[in-house]
Scaffold this motif. Structure first.
Motif, mmCIF file in Angstrom:
data_model
loop_
_atom_site.group_PDB
_atom_site.id
_atom_site.type_symbol
_atom_site.label_atom_id
_atom_site.label_comp_id
_atom_site.label_asym_id
_atom_site.label_seq_id
_atom_site.Cartn_x
_atom_site.Cartn_y
_atom_site.Cartn_z
ATOM 1 N N HIS A 48 0.669 -1.209 0.141
ATOM 2 C CA HIS A 48 -0.200 0.042 0.125
ATOM 3 C C HIS A 48 0.757 1.250 0.042
ATOM 4 C CE1 HIS A 48 -3.468 -2.502 0.719
ATOM 5 N NE2 HIS A 48 -2.921 -2.883 1.644
ATOM 6 N N PRO A 49 1.434 1.752 -1.056
ATOM 7 C CA PRO A 49 2.099 2.835 -1.318
ATOM 8 C C PRO A 49 1.444 4.206 -0.958
ATOM 9 C CG PRO A 49 1.626 2.284 -3.297
ATOM 10 C CD PRO A 49 0.964 1.201 -2.485
ATOM 11 N N GLU A 50 2.319 5.234 -0.481
ATOM 12 C CA GLU A 50 1.644 6.476 -0.196
ATOM 13 C C GLU A 50 2.462 7.451 -0.558
ATOM 14 O OE1 GLU A 50 1.479 6.761 4.178
ATOM 15 O OE2 GLU A 50 -0.062 4.922 4.329
ATOM 16 N N GLY A 51 1.856 8.521 -0.761
ATOM 17 C CA GLY A 51 2.712 9.724 -1.401
ATOM 18 C C GLY A 51 3.298 9.601 -2.743
ATOM 19 N N ALA A 52 4.487 10.088 -3.192
ATOM 20 C CA ALA A 52 4.829 10.061 -4.473
ATOM 21 C C ALA A 52 5.142 8.696 -4.939
ATOM 22 C CB ALA A 52 6.141 10.924 -4.552
ATOM 23 N N LEU A 53 5.600 7.744 -3.936
ATOM 24 C CA LEU A 53 5.721 6.414 -4.235
ATOM 25 C C LEU A 53 4.522 5.778 -5.069
ATOM 26 C CD1 LEU A 53 7.938 4.191 -4.032
ATOM 27 C CD2 LEU A 53 7.083 3.454 -2.053
ATOM 28 N N ARG A 54 3.365 6.228 -4.703
ATOM 29 C CA ARG A 54 2.174 5.533 -5.275
ATOM 30 C C ARG A 54 2.114 5.959 -6.651
ATOM 31 N NH1 ARG A 54 -4.071 6.916 -3.247
ATOM 32 N NH2 ARG A 54 -4.749 5.282 -4.870
ATOM 33 N N TYR A 55 2.570 7.060 -7.135
ATOM 34 C CA TYR A 55 2.616 7.488 -8.654
ATOM 35 C C TYR A 55 3.802 6.814 -9.271
ATOM 36 C CZ TYR A 55 -0.483 10.989 -7.294
ATOM 37 O OH TYR A 55 -1.750 11.743 -6.639
ATOM 38 N N TYR A 56 4.691 6.416 -8.667
ATOM 39 C CA TYR A 56 5.855 5.863 -9.282
ATOM 40 C C TYR A 56 5.523 4.278 -9.470
ATOM 41 C CZ TYR A 56 10.719 3.803 -9.334
ATOM 42 O OH TYR A 56 11.782 2.984 -9.959
ATOM 43 N N ILE A 57 4.926 3.763 -8.570
ATOM 44 C CA ILE A 57 4.527 2.003 -8.878
ATOM 45 C C ILE A 57 3.362 2.226 -9.824
ATOM 46 C CG2 ILE A 57 3.460 0.419 -7.787
ATOM 47 C CD1 ILE A 57 5.016 1.172 -5.094
ATOM 48 N N ALA A 58 2.660 3.052 -9.863
ATOM 49 C CA ALA A 58 1.308 3.280 -10.839
ATOM 50 C C ALA A 58 2.080 3.370 -12.359
ATOM 51 C CB ALA A 58 0.527 4.384 -10.648
ATOM 52 N N GLY A 59 3.189 4.168 -12.322
ATOM 53 C CA GLY A 59 3.683 4.370 -13.619
ATOM 54 C C GLY A 59 4.513 3.025 -13.934
ATOM 55 N N ILE A 60 4.872 2.463 -13.223
ATOM 56 C CA ILE A 60 5.691 0.987 -13.452
ATOM 57 C C ILE A 60 4.700 -0.087 -13.856
ATOM 58 C CG2 ILE A 60 6.885 -0.720 -12.365
ATOM 59 C CD1 ILE A 60 8.573 1.150 -10.638
#
Length: 82
Positions: free
Chosen positions: A23-35
């Motif tokens: 369950h990523p939070e913050g900017a990491l959420r967008y990074y994982i969504a991009g991957i």
């Protein structure tokens, strides 16, 4: 060859599960969504490159295109509702 592909795929899945939080939070959420988006696009491209020429040959452009769209929307709905 197939056994090595299965082993490498399993290792990659294990590595992804360890490196990326559930369950990523913050900017990491967008990074994982991009991957995930890049991986999904790569899989869709591979499937289209392999299957669409044969589907076009057997069913014509309308059937092949609509079937591809229906499959993509079904996968999207499963992802969004799950």
């Amino acid at each position: 060859m197939w056994m090595s592909l299965c082993i490498m795929t399993g290792f990659g899945a294990m590595l992804g599960a360890v490196v990326f939080p559930a369950h990523p939070e913050g900017a990491l959420r967008y990074y994982i969504a991009g991957i995930e988006g890049i991986a999904a696009g790569a899989m869709l491209t591979m499937i289209a490159n392999t299957m669409l020429p044969e589907a076009y040959e057997h069913g014509g452009s309308t059937i092949a295109g609509l079937s591809t769209l229906a499959g993509f929307l079904a996968a999207l709905m499963v992802k969004l509702t799950g």
